[in-house]
Write a protein that holds these residues in place. Structure first.
Motif, PDB file in Angstrom:
ATOM      1  N   GLY A  59      39.167  40.685  57.962  1.00 43.73           N
ATOM      2  CA  GLY A  59      38.075  41.440  57.378  1.00 43.73           C
ATOM      3  C   GLY A  59      38.319  41.873  55.944  1.00 43.73           C
ATOM      4  N   ALA A  60      39.563  41.737  55.463  1.00 43.65           N
ATOM      5  CA  ALA A  60      39.880  42.127  54.090  1.00 43.65           C
ATOM      6  C   ALA A  60      39.591  40.966  53.136  1.00 43.65           C
ATOM      7  CB  ALA A  60      41.336  42.536  53.966  1.00 43.65           C
ATOM      8  N   THR A  61      39.235  41.305  51.917  1.00 43.59           N
ATOM      9  CA  THR A  61      39.022  40.300  50.880  1.00 43.59           C
ATOM     10  C   THR A  61      39.961  40.588  49.724  1.00 43.59           C
ATOM     11  OG1 THR A  61      36.689  40.051  51.469  1.00 43.59           O
ATOM     12  CG2 THR A  61      37.354  39.253  49.306  1.00 43.59           C
ATOM     13  N   ALA A  62      40.688  39.551  49.310  1.00 37.20           N
ATOM     14  CA  ALA A  62      41.666  39.685  48.235  1.00 37.20           C
ATOM     15  C   ALA A  62      41.279  38.812  47.052  1.00 37.20           C
ATOM     16  CB  ALA A  62      43.055  39.284  48.729  1.00 37.20           C
ATOM     17  N   VAL A  63      41.532  39.293  45.870  1.00 37.66           N
ATOM     18  CA  VAL A  63      41.446  38.492  44.654  1.00 37.66           C
ATOM     19  C   VAL A  63      42.866  38.214  44.200  1.00 37.66           C
ATOM     20  CG1 VAL A  63      40.858  38.512  42.199  1.00 37.66           C
ATOM     21  CG2 VAL A  63      39.188  39.290  43.880  1.00 37.66           C
ATOM     22  N   VAL A  64      43.177  36.937  43.980  1.00 35.32           N
ATOM     23  CA  VAL A  64      44.501  36.527  43.516  1.00 35.32           C
ATOM     24  C   VAL A  64      44.324  35.667  42.271  1.00 35.32           C
ATOM     25  CG1 VAL A  64      46.625  35.273  44.072  1.00 35.32           C
ATOM     26  CG2 VAL A  64      45.427  36.547  45.871  1.00 35.32           C
ATOM     27  N   THR A  65      44.934  36.052  41.171  1.00 31.97           N
ATOM     28  CA  THR A  65      44.863  35.207  39.984  1.00 31.97           C
ATOM     29  C   THR A  65      45.943  34.130  40.079  1.00 31.97           C
ATOM     30  OG1 THR A  65      46.340  36.636  38.672  1.00 31.97           O
ATOM     31  CG2 THR A  65      43.963  37.087  38.574  1.00 31.97           C
ATOM     32  N   GLY A  66      45.577  32.907  39.692  1.00 31.51           N
ATOM     33  CA  GLY A  66      46.516  31.798  39.795  1.00 31.51           C
ATOM     34  C   GLY A  66      46.892  31.512  41.233  1.00 31.51           C
TER      35      GLY A  66
END
Length: 246
Positions: A13-20
């Motif tokens: 249910g969690a949403t993560a933003v990851v650069t690269g």
């Protein structure tokens, strides 16, 4: 290689933003977040997906306008629970000959983007009273290196920025920490690992007796994103096989 150890972390249910998110440490972290049930949105050049639950937006992280557009696009459709500022570059020159435009490029990606994305994704986290932000620092957050003045300056700043943000946000439900990778075996340092003399010097300094893996870093970041790290704020955690303890 399999992920070292086992972390029983459920991020369904969690949403993560990851650069690269599709190379090196970012790829290992994205795979681990996906395996833990999270949805991952990558911000980077290119839009290659690692499978279900992973989408990418192509963005030049050195461009403030492009970063702003990407943030707007993500927040229009998603509530972000986790931000990992992973993307970074290192351009090597002696200090006296370091081109100013290249120095600025390193700072734009390694520091300016971290500040911009932390502010942009952090505001909604503060409004909800919960969130996790993990910045990728470096061994050069602790010492200066050679022919890496821009990288060292940026990563030293990332460490101090992490602590400063934590001072303001820890009491408001948003945990901000950093991980400082040691010598990690990725495609960026193949030549170094294939140099018998230099490789021997490096391993001889590492108490664990080996280079680290991208999965070593990913597991640590996952811990900082989990409920087990609820009381961890403002740390710059070396994951270096004991290198700094030598």
């Amino acid at each position: 290689m399999p992920y070292p150890g086992t972390l029983d972390v459920d991020l369904t249910g969690a949403t993560a933003v990851v650069t690269g998110s599709t190379r090196g440490i970012g790829r290992a972290l994205t795979e681990l977040l996906l395996a833990s049930g999270a949805r991952v949105i990558g911000l980077q050049r290119g839009t290659d997906s690692l499978g279900p639950g992973h989408t990418c937006l192509s963005v030049d992280l050195a461009d403030p306008a492009a970063r702003a557009d990407a943030v707007d696009a993500v927040l229009a459709d998603h509530e972000i629970d986790i931000l990992v500022n992973n993307a970074g570059i290192n351009l090597r020159h002696t200090v006296e000959d370091f081109p100013r435009d290249e120095f600025s490029q390193v700072m734009s990606i390694n520091l300016d983007a971290v500040v911009h994305l932390t502010q942009a994704f952090g505001r909604p986290m503060l409004e909800r009273g919960h969130g996790r932000i993990v910045n990728i620092a470096s061994m050069l957050s602790f010492f200066g290196g050679v022919k890496a003045s821009a990288y060292a300056a940026s990563k030293g700043a990332v460490a101090q920025f992490t602590k400063s943000v934590a001072n303001e946000w820890a009491g408001r439900g948003v945990a901000v920490n950093a991980v400082a990778p040691g010598y990690i075996a990725t495609e960026l340092n193949v030549a170094l690992r294939e140099d018998p003399e230099r490789n021997g010097e490096i391993i001889g300094r590492i108490p664990a007796g080996r280079w680290g893996s991208a999965e070593d870093i990913a597991g640590t970041v996952l811990f900082l994103c989990s409920g087990g790290a609820d009381y961890v704020h403002g740390t710059v955690l070396p994951v270096d096989g004991g290198y700094l303890a030598r």
